[in-house]
Design an enzyme around this catalytic site. Structure first.
Site, PDB file in Angstrom:
ATOM      1  CG  ASP A 155      -0.453  -0.051   2.485  1.00  0.00           C
ATOM      2  OD1 ASP A 155       0.731  -0.180   2.538  1.00  0.00           O
ATOM      3  OD2 ASP A 155      -1.175   0.126   3.619  1.00  0.00           O
ATOM      4  CB  SER A 156       4.580   1.786  -0.256  1.00  0.00           C
ATOM      5  OG  SER A 156       4.898   0.554  -1.061  1.00  0.00           O
ATOM      6  CG  ASP A 175       0.592  -4.243   1.919  1.00  0.00           C
ATOM      7  OD1 ASP A 175       0.610  -5.081   2.833  1.00  0.00           O
ATOM      8  OD2 ASP A 175       1.400  -3.203   1.872  1.00  0.00           O
ATOM      9  CE  LYS A 207       3.445  -5.822   3.701  1.00  0.00           C
ATOM     10  NZ  LYS A 207       3.000  -4.852   4.453  1.00  0.00           N
ATOM     11  CD  GLU A 262       0.332  -1.422   8.039  1.00  0.00           C
ATOM     12  OE1 GLU A 262       0.157  -0.662   8.891  1.00  0.00           O
ATOM     13  OE2 GLU A 262       0.891  -1.125   6.886  1.00  0.00           O
ATOM     14  CD  GLU A 301       8.169  -0.102   7.406  1.00  0.00           C
ATOM     15  OE1 GLU A 301       6.962  -0.975   7.216  1.00  0.00           O
ATOM     16  OE2 GLU A 301       8.267   1.244   7.067  1.00  0.00           O
TER      17      GLU A 301
HETATM   18  O1  KIV Z   1       3.590  -0.951   1.739  1.00  0.00           O
HETATM   19  C1  KIV Z   1       4.698  -1.519   1.554  1.00  0.00           C
HETATM   20  O2  KIV Z   1       5.523  -1.118   0.513  1.00  0.00           O
HETATM   21  C2  KIV Z   1       5.308  -2.319   2.634  1.00  0.00           C
HETATM   22  C3  KIV Z   1       6.628  -2.656   2.735  1.00  0.00           C
HETATM   23  C4  KIV Z   1       7.347  -1.191   3.208  1.00  0.00           C
HETATM   24  C5  KIV Z   1       6.872  -3.603   3.607  1.00  0.00           C
HETATM   25  O3  KIV Z   1       4.540  -2.792   3.485  1.00  0.00           O
END
Ligand code: KIV
Length: 275
Positions: free
Chosen positions: A44-45, A83, A113, A115, A182
């Protein structure tokens, strides 16, 4: 050969490092895949590096599905992890399972993924019980930036370090097959890695993790709004791109591009008849 959850498990058993990079589109996914990277994270970056938001809070399920499906079309072998965006899993276990399912069906993820630690273990358990592999994410969890009050190293005090270890054990117990750590002190990440049977993937967590992940724009020097301490620029692609854009502008202005070899031909007599 297609990488699977088993690839991660075998690597941990054999003491081999796992590699993960982000990608958000077809062309980049193809390059990352062809380079032999084990896993692609559609992070989600993308909110930061693709969409230009200041954080990941506004990223939607539709964003993740749109970019995830593009990555899936480009990657042949890498395990694709997508994510779960902010508020797609926090409110209820039901939301979590339905949205994880959408990332698999519509985004063509191989795993999702999310959090958080003990507080999201019911979600991790329900998603894995639905047959969807889960990667957990601990330490600096960017979706909680407003609760953290900024992007800071996590787990430095005795209490915070103990909580991080406890959360890592909890997500393992709930069924996660890997956990991203992280912005965690290197010695703490190494200790967590030793204690866990599942794979730890570090970003700003030192070399003691079972694998590493980076945002590709960071490691290529393409995103310079801010450069975290843990980023190594393996190339300065941003500079190369800027130079190429400027060269293109100059050649178009001077009339040297397009040259004859970039142009299509037609018989002179066809053109003459038009005069
Ligand atoms: O969103 C992302 O790119 C991430 C990485 C920084 C692990 O969660």
């Amino acid at each position: 050969m297609k990488k699977t959850v088993g690839t991660f498990q075998n690597a941990k058993k054999n003491g081999e490092k796992v590699t993960m990079l982000t990608a958000y589109d077809y062309s980049t996914a193809k390059l990352v895949d062809e380079a032999g990277i084990d896993s692609i994270l559609v992070g989600d970056s993308l909110g930061n590096v693709i969409l230009g938001y200041e954080d990941t809070i506004s990223v939607t399920m539709e964003d993740m599905i749109h970019h995830g499906a593009a990555v899936a079309r480009g990657a042949k072998d890498a395990l694709i992890v997508i994510d779960m965006p902010f508020m797609s899993y926090q409110a209820s276990v039901y939301d979590a399972v339905v949205n994880a399912g959408r990332l698999m069906k519509e985004g063509r993820a191989n795993a999702v993924k999310l959090e958080g630690g003990a507080s999201v273990c019911p979600q991790i358990r329900a998603i894995t019980e639905s047959g969807i592999p889960v990667v957990a994410h601990l330490g600096l969890t960017p979706q909680s930036v407003n609760a953290f009050g900024g992007y800071k190293v996590q787990g430095k005090s005795e209490t915070a370090a103990a909580k991080l270890l406890e959360d890592a054990l909890a997500v393992q117990e709930a069924g996660a097959f890997a956990v991203v750590l992280e912005c965690v002190p290197a010695k703490l990440a190494a200790l967590i890695t030793e204690r866990l049977d599942i794979t730890t993937i570090g970003i700003g967590a030192g070399s003691g993790c079972d694998g590493q992940v980076l945002v590709y724009q960071d490691m290529l020097g393409m995103f310079t709004d801010y450069v975290p301490k843990f980023v190594k620029q393996f190339a300065r692609v941003g500079d190369i791109m800027k130079q190429a854009f400027a060269d293109y502008k100059r050649e178009v202005s001077e009339g040297t591009f397009p040259a004859e070899e970039h142009s299509y031909k037609i018989e002179d007599e066809v053109i003459e008849k038009l005069y």
